[in-house]
Every structure is written in structure tokens, then in C-alpha cells.
Write a protein that holds these residues in place. Structure first.
Motif, PDB file in Angstrom:
ATOM      1  N   ALA A 288       0.819  -1.206   0.000  1.00 57.90           N
ATOM      2  CA  ALA A 288       0.000   0.000   0.000  1.00 57.90           C
ATOM      3  C   ALA A 288       0.854   1.257   0.000  1.00 57.90           C
ATOM      4  O   ALA A 288       0.602   2.194  -0.748  1.00 57.90           O
ATOM      5  N   GLU A 289       1.865   1.290   0.863  1.00 55.54           N
ATOM      6  CA  GLU A 289       2.791   2.421   0.936  1.00 55.54           C
ATOM      7  C   GLU A 289       4.202   1.839   0.915  1.00 55.54           C
ATOM      8  O   GLU A 289       4.673   1.311   1.921  1.00 55.54           O
ATOM      9  N   PRO A 290       4.882   1.857  -0.233  1.00 55.32           N
ATOM     10  CA  PRO A 290       6.192   1.212  -0.337  1.00 55.32           C
ATOM     11  C   PRO A 290       7.183   1.611   0.750  1.00 55.32           C
ATOM     12  O   PRO A 290       7.997   0.822   1.155  1.00 55.32           O
ATOM     13  N   LEU A 291       7.127   2.855   1.232  1.00 54.61           N
ATOM     14  CA  LEU A 291       8.045   3.262   2.292  1.00 54.61           C
ATOM     15  C   LEU A 291       7.327   4.176   3.279  1.00 54.61           C
ATOM     16  O   LEU A 291       6.794   5.215   2.889  1.00 54.61           O
ATOM     17  N   VAL A 292       7.299   3.760   4.551  1.00 60.35           N
ATOM     18  CA  VAL A 292       6.705   4.559   5.621  1.00 60.35           C
ATOM     19  C   VAL A 292       7.750   4.715   6.721  1.00 60.35           C
ATOM     20  O   VAL A 292       8.241   3.722   7.264  1.00 60.35           O
ATOM     21  N   LEU A 293       8.112   5.959   7.029  1.00 62.92           N
ATOM     22  CA  LEU A 293       9.138   6.252   8.023  1.00 62.92           C
ATOM     23  C   LEU A 293       8.487   6.933   9.230  1.00 62.92           C
ATOM     24  O   LEU A 293       7.803   7.945   9.078  1.00 62.92           O
ATOM     25  N   HIS A 294       8.720   6.346  10.427  1.00 65.42           N
ATOM     26  CA  HIS A 294       8.147   6.872  11.676  1.00 65.42           C
ATOM     27  C   HIS A 294       9.252   7.545  12.492  1.00 65.42           C
ATOM     28  O   HIS A 294      10.310   6.956  12.729  1.00 65.42           O
ATOM     29  N   TRP A 295       8.978   8.759  12.943  1.00 64.20           N
ATOM     30  CA  TRP A 295       9.889   9.544  13.775  1.00 64.20           C
ATOM     31  C   TRP A 295       9.155   9.815  15.096  1.00 64.20           C
ATOM     32  O   TRP A 295       8.117  10.485  15.108  1.00 64.20           O
ATOM     33  N   SER A 296       9.683   9.299  16.185  1.00 67.43           N
ATOM     34  CA  SER A 296       8.985   9.431  17.470  1.00 67.43           C
ATOM     35  C   SER A 296       9.957   9.926  18.537  1.00 67.43           C
ATOM     36  O   SER A 296      10.962   9.274  18.830  1.00 67.43           O
ATOM     37  N   GLU A 297       9.639  11.095  19.137  1.00 65.35           N
ATOM     38  CA  GLU A 297      10.451  11.691  20.193  1.00 65.35           C
ATOM     39  C   GLU A 297       9.781  11.494  21.557  1.00 65.35           C
ATOM     40  O   GLU A 297       8.550  11.497  21.665  1.00 65.35           O
ATOM     41  N   SER A 298      10.608  11.359  22.592  1.00 67.88           N
ATOM     42  CA  SER A 298      10.090  11.245  23.962  1.00 67.88           C
ATOM     43  C   SER A 298      11.188  11.667  24.933  1.00 67.88           C
ATOM     44  O   SER A 298      12.372  11.649  24.609  1.00 67.88           O
ATOM     45  N   GLY A 299      10.747  12.066  26.150  1.00 68.28           N
ATOM     46  CA  GLY A 299      11.708  12.416  27.193  1.00 68.28           C
ATOM     47  C   GLY A 299      12.266  13.812  27.105  1.00 68.28           C
ATOM     48  O   GLY A 299      13.126  14.188  27.909  1.00 68.28           O
ATOM     49  N   GLY A 300      11.806  14.613  26.177  1.00 64.24           N
ATOM     50  CA  GLY A 300      12.279  15.984  26.071  1.00 64.24           C
ATOM     51  C   GLY A 300      11.374  16.946  26.803  1.00 64.24           C
ATOM     52  O   GLY A 300      10.533  16.535  27.628  1.00 64.24           O
ATOM     53  N   PRO A 301      11.476  18.222  26.529  1.00 62.53           N
ATOM     54  CA  PRO A 301      10.575  19.207  27.150  1.00 62.53           C
ATOM     55  C   PRO A 301       9.118  18.872  26.842  1.00 62.53           C
ATOM     56  O   PRO A 301       8.776  18.459  25.729  1.00 62.53           O
ATOM     57  N   ARG A 302       8.279  19.047  27.828  1.00 63.73           N
ATOM     58  CA  ARG A 302       6.877  18.712  27.649  1.00 63.73           C
ATOM     59  C   ARG A 302       6.244  19.645  26.607  1.00 63.73           C
ATOM     60  O   ARG A 302       6.457  20.850  26.607  1.00 63.73           O
ATOM     61  N   VAL A 303       5.453  19.047  25.738  1.00 60.88           N
ATOM     62  CA  VAL A 303       4.771  19.802  24.688  1.00 60.88           C
ATOM     63  C   VAL A 303       3.346  20.092  25.150  1.00 60.88           C
ATOM     64  O   VAL A 303       2.531  19.174  25.321  1.00 60.88           O
ATOM     65  N   ASN A 304       3.038  21.339  25.357  1.00 55.58           N
ATOM     66  CA  ASN A 304       1.705  21.730  25.792  1.00 55.58           C
ATOM     67  C   ASN A 304       0.772  22.022  24.625  1.00 55.58           C
ATOM     68  O   ASN A 304      -0.449  21.864  24.743  1.00 55.58           O
ATOM     69  N   ALA A 305       1.359  22.460  23.500  1.00 56.35           N
ATOM     70  CA  ALA A 305       0.550  22.790  22.328  1.00 56.35           C
ATOM     71  C   ALA A 305       1.451  22.791  21.096  1.00 56.35           C
ATOM     72  O   ALA A 305       2.669  22.966  21.205  1.00 56.35           O
ATOM     73  N   PRO A 306       0.875  22.566  19.919  1.00 58.57           N
ATOM     74  CA  PRO A 306       1.675  22.634  18.693  1.00 58.57           C
ATOM     75  C   PRO A 306       2.298  24.017  18.523  1.00 58.57           C
ATOM     76  O   PRO A 306       1.701  25.009  18.931  1.00 58.57           O
ATOM     77  N   PRO A 307       3.484  24.112  17.954  1.00 58.99           N
ATOM     78  CA  PRO A 307       4.130  25.417  17.752  1.00 58.99           C
ATOM     79  C   PRO A 307       3.305  26.281  16.799  1.00 58.99           C
ATOM     80  O   PRO A 307       2.685  25.792  15.852  1.00 58.99           O
ATOM     81  N   THR A 308       3.319  27.552  17.087  1.00 58.33           N
ATOM     82  CA  THR A 308       2.564  28.493  16.241  1.00 58.33           C
ATOM     83  C   THR A 308       3.410  29.031  15.101  1.00 58.33           C
ATOM     84  O   THR A 308       2.878  29.482  14.087  1.00 58.33           O
ATOM     85  N   ARG A 309       4.725  29.009  15.246  1.00 61.20           N
ATOM     86  CA  ARG A 309       5.615  29.539  14.209  1.00 61.20           C
ATOM     87  C   ARG A 309       5.976  28.416  13.235  1.00 61.20           C
ATOM     88  O   ARG A 309       6.419  27.349  13.632  1.00 61.20           O
ATOM     89  N   ARG A 310       5.803  28.669  11.953  1.00 58.20           N
ATOM     90  CA  ARG A 310       6.129  27.688  10.909  1.00 58.20           C
ATOM     91  C   ARG A 310       7.470  28.055  10.298  1.00 58.20           C
ATOM     92  O   ARG A 310       7.573  28.993   9.518  1.00 58.20           O
ATOM     93  N   GLY A 311       8.509  27.326  10.672  1.00 57.28           N
ATOM     94  CA  GLY A 311       9.854  27.629  10.191  1.00 57.28           C
ATOM     95  C   GLY A 311      10.155  26.971   8.853  1.00 57.28           C
ATOM     96  O   GLY A 311       9.328  26.271   8.270  1.00 57.28           O
ATOM     97  N   PHE A 312      11.394  27.234   8.414  1.00 59.19           N
ATOM     98  CA  PHE A 312      11.821  26.668   7.126  1.00 59.19           C
ATOM     99  C   PHE A 312      11.808  25.146   7.159  1.00 59.19           C
ATOM    100  O   PHE A 312      11.453  24.484   6.189  1.00 59.19           O
ATOM    101  N   GLY A 313      12.190  24.561   8.312  1.00 57.58           N
ATOM    102  CA  GLY A 313      12.249  23.109   8.398  1.00 57.58           C
ATOM    103  C   GLY A 313      10.933  22.448   8.093  1.00 57.58           C
ATOM    104  O   GLY A 313      10.853  21.485   7.319  1.00 57.58           O
ATOM    105  N   VAL A 314       9.855  22.960   8.693  1.00 60.32           N
ATOM    106  CA  VAL A 314       8.527  22.402   8.439  1.00 60.32           C
ATOM    107  C   VAL A 314       8.147  22.589   6.976  1.00 60.32           C
ATOM    108  O   VAL A 314       7.656  21.671   6.314  1.00 60.32           O
ATOM    109  N   GLY A 315       8.390  23.784   6.444  1.00 58.56           N
ATOM    110  CA  GLY A 315       8.070  24.039   5.048  1.00 58.56           C
ATOM    111  C   GLY A 315       8.880  23.174   4.101  1.00 58.56           C
ATOM    112  O   GLY A 315       8.370  22.697   3.086  1.00 58.56           O
ATOM    113  N   ALA A 316      10.153  22.972   4.420  1.00 56.10           N
ATOM    114  CA  ALA A 316      11.013  22.141   3.572  1.00 56.10           C
ATOM    115  C   ALA A 316      10.515  20.704   3.534  1.00 56.10           C
ATOM    116  O   ALA A 316      10.441  20.081   2.469  1.00 56.10           O
ATOM    117  N   ILE A 317      10.172  20.176   4.699  1.00 58.41           N
ATOM    118  CA  ILE A 317       9.700  18.795   4.761  1.00 58.41           C
ATOM    119  C   ILE A 317       8.396  18.643   3.983  1.00 58.41           C
ATOM    120  O   ILE A 317       8.236  17.726   3.170  1.00 58.41           O
TER     121      ILE A 317
END
Length: 348
Positions: A288-317
């Protein structure tokens, strides 16, 4: 003087003359035999014809070259079929040997293609040269056929490689220009660090391409190279799981940039920004999907809400995934970012 010679003396002179003629004939035959043995020993295909173009001699290399055994008396050439370099059929009576005999001159600096009876073809250069007697009259010609197939194949590979390098360099410059245009920073130092990191990601994957002769790169190697600066000595901070999938150049380059942006974001704000943070990367392929890549972070600073600023990294991806007709999903969980990248095309 002959009147002074007796009958026995005349007979003796006759015997000497006959012996001399026989010796000379034997010497000539021996010389011709040595000459033919020399031609037989040559690795190059060599044959001769008479003045009308009929084959009078060919060495063993001609048999290997032509893929058949020529016949004495055949016309013009030992090969089965002839073609010009562009594939146009070349009649034997218009071949270089025929021209050399017809115009009574050597023919040089031409190329032709010989086809064997089994269908295989050889690129070669002929060297037909007229043979003349003591009076300068044309009595035949000799031709040597030099196989240049390997050289022509090397030239073709070089042309393909040059074209590929040109394509890759243009693509790389376009990516670098996009990064330069879209990289944002508050200070010159931050801009330099961000831009240099993205260029390093591109350089790393280009090195992998070079090692594979531009056939692509392995996903596991890309992941390991991109995350090596953040790994711990015990190997527990970053966990990688997945088969070693070979990626074509375009997909490999895009994934390398995407991984760099994810790693940079994790090092600044996510799990890689604290000693206790961990990261898990795994991938799988299916119909169905020849390649599926999962990226999972844990143990870092607690995330209270999604970031509001959209940087180059997000746009590039996002731009990379859209270009490759893939999909990206993000979940900003309290323990860290979970991102999934899927790509519909993997085969090189």
C-alpha cells in the motif's frame, strides 16, 4: 669461354644453377611460411585480398573477430554484415577495403560495425592498405581490423555519467538556492549555522551517491549519518529499526534533507535538546505504501501545544513530501513529536 668447357663442365654448371634455383625457391617458401606464421600469431584480425578483392588469406584472429570462418575467394571482407556507426547498412562493395582497392590508396580514420551470425556486434577501425609489385602495379591489399568496442562503450558510459553529473549538479544548485532563500534567522551567526547544517546534509548524501556511482543510497546509512552527532555512547538515546532499503538519488536526497530538519528541530526544542530525551526511527515497506518512516520523540521538554511559528524546516519537509507525491502527518504529543513520512515510489 664456354667453348673451352667440356661436356662434364657444362653439366656441372647446370646442376649448380638448378641447385641455386631450388634453394632460392625453398628460401622464398620458408620466408613466406614464417611471414604467415607471424600473421597467425597476431591478436588482431588480418587478411589479404587480390587486386579484385577476393580474399587470399586470413589469420585465426579473423575467425574470432567475425564469429565465423571466412572462405578463400570471398569478396572484400571477412565479416558477415557491415554497418556504419549510425546503424546504416554498409554494402561490402562499399566497405573501406573495397575503396582502398578501387582508389588504390590506404583508408584511415574510419569506423564501422561488424555483425556476427549470432547477432552480436563489434565496433572496429579498419586499416586497408594496397599491395603493389616491384613495378608499382596493384596486386592486392592487406587489412587489419582493430576492435574498439570496449573504447566505444567506455565513451558512452562517460557521456551518460557526464549527463548525470550535470543533472545532479543543477538539481543540487536548485536545492541550495531554495535553502538560501527560505532560511530565516535573527542574527547572522544563526543564519550561518542553520545554512551550513543544511548544506552538510546535502554534502553527506552526495558523498553516498558518489560511493555508489550515482545509483542512490541506503536509507539506514542516511539515517545513521544524519543522527550520528546526537547519538550516545551506549546507543540507547537513538534507536533505529528497519531493513536497509536502497533509495534512488532523488528520494535519498529528499529524505536526507527531511531528516536533517527533524533532527535540527529535535536538537533545539525536542527530545535531543535534553540529556534524558530519546528518539526512535523505524520504517517499513508494504504494497500500500512502499516506504513509511516513523519519527517518534520522547523524554524531552513537555509539549503543551503545537508550535505556532512555521519555520523553514517544516516548510522544507512538507515541500519535499509533496514533490514526491508522499504524505506527512504530525502529532504533538505531551512527550514529544511523532511524525510519519510516507513515499509512494521507492524503486530506483
Amino acid at each position: 669461354m664456354l667453348d673451352l668447357l667440356g661436356h662434364s663442365d657444362e653439366a656441372r654448371i647446370g646442376e649448380i644453377a638448378a641447385s641455386y634455383a631450388t634453394s632460392r625457391s625453398e628460401a622464398d617458401a620458408d620466408s613466406e611460411r614464417r611471414f604467415r606464421d607471424l600473421l597467425q600469431a597476431l591478436p588482431a584480425a588480418v587478411y589479404t585480398t587480390d587486386a579484385d578483392g577476393r580474399i587470399t588469406f586470413f589469420n585465426r584472429a579473423c575467425v574470432d573477430f567475425a564469429g565465423r570462418t571466412p572462405k578463400i575467394g570471398e569478396m572484400w571482407c571477412v565479416t558477415w554484415k557491415l554497418y556504419l556507426p549510425d546503424g546504416t547498412p554498409l554494402p561490402h562493395d562499399e566497405c573501406p577495403m573495397a575503396i582502398a582497392l578501387r582508389q588504390n590508396r590506404p583508408v584511415r580514420d574510419v569506423e564501422a560495425v561488424a555483425e556476427r551470425p549470432d547477432g552480436s556486434r563489434i565496433c572496429f577501425m579498419p586499416y586497408p592498405t594496397p599491395l603493389r609489385d616491384k613495378r608499382g602495379r596493384l596486386v592486392g591489399a592487406v587489412n587489419m581490423l582493430v576492435d574498439i568496442t570496449a573504447r566505444k562503450q567506455a565513451e558512452q558510459r562517460m557521456m551518460l555519467l557526464t549527463s548525470e553529473v550535470d543533472h545532479r549538479s543543477n538539481n543540487l544548485l536548485a536545492v541550495a538556492q531554495a535553502m538560501l532563500r527560505l532560511t530565516k534567522a535573527d542574527t547572522a551567526e544563526e543564519f550561518q549555522a542553520a545554512f551550513q547544517g543544511r548544506l552538510s546534509a546535502l554534502a553527506n548524501v552526495q558523498r553516498l551517491f558518489s560511493a555508489s556511482r550515482w545509483t542512490g543510497a541506503n536509507l539506514k546509512t542516511i539515517v545513521e549519518e544524519e543522527l550520528r552527532p546526537y547519538a550516545s555512547r551506549d546507543g540507547e538515546r537513538i534507536r533505529i529499526a528497519g531493513d536497509d532499503v536502497h533509495l534512488p538519488p532523488t528520494l535519498a536526497q529528499s529524505i536526507a534533507v527531511a531528516l536533517h530538519e527533524l533532527a535540527t528541530n529535535a536538537a533545539k526544542y525536542g527530545s535531543l535538546s535534553t540529556p534524558s530525551g530519546t528518539l526512535e526511527i523505524r520504517w517499513a515497506t508494504n504494497d500500500a505504501e512502499p516506504l513509511v518512516l516513523h519519527w517518534s520523540e520522547s523524554g524531552g521538554p513537555r509539549v503543551n501545544a503545537p508550535p505556532t511559528r512555521r519555520g523553514f524546516g517544516v516548510g522544507a519537509i512538507d515541500g519535499i513530501i509533496r514533490t514526491l507525491r508522499g504524505k506527512v502527518t504530525r502529532q504533538w504529543k505531551p512527550e514529544g513529536l511523532v511524525c510519519e513520512l510516507s513515499f509512494p515510489e521507492v524503486a530506483a
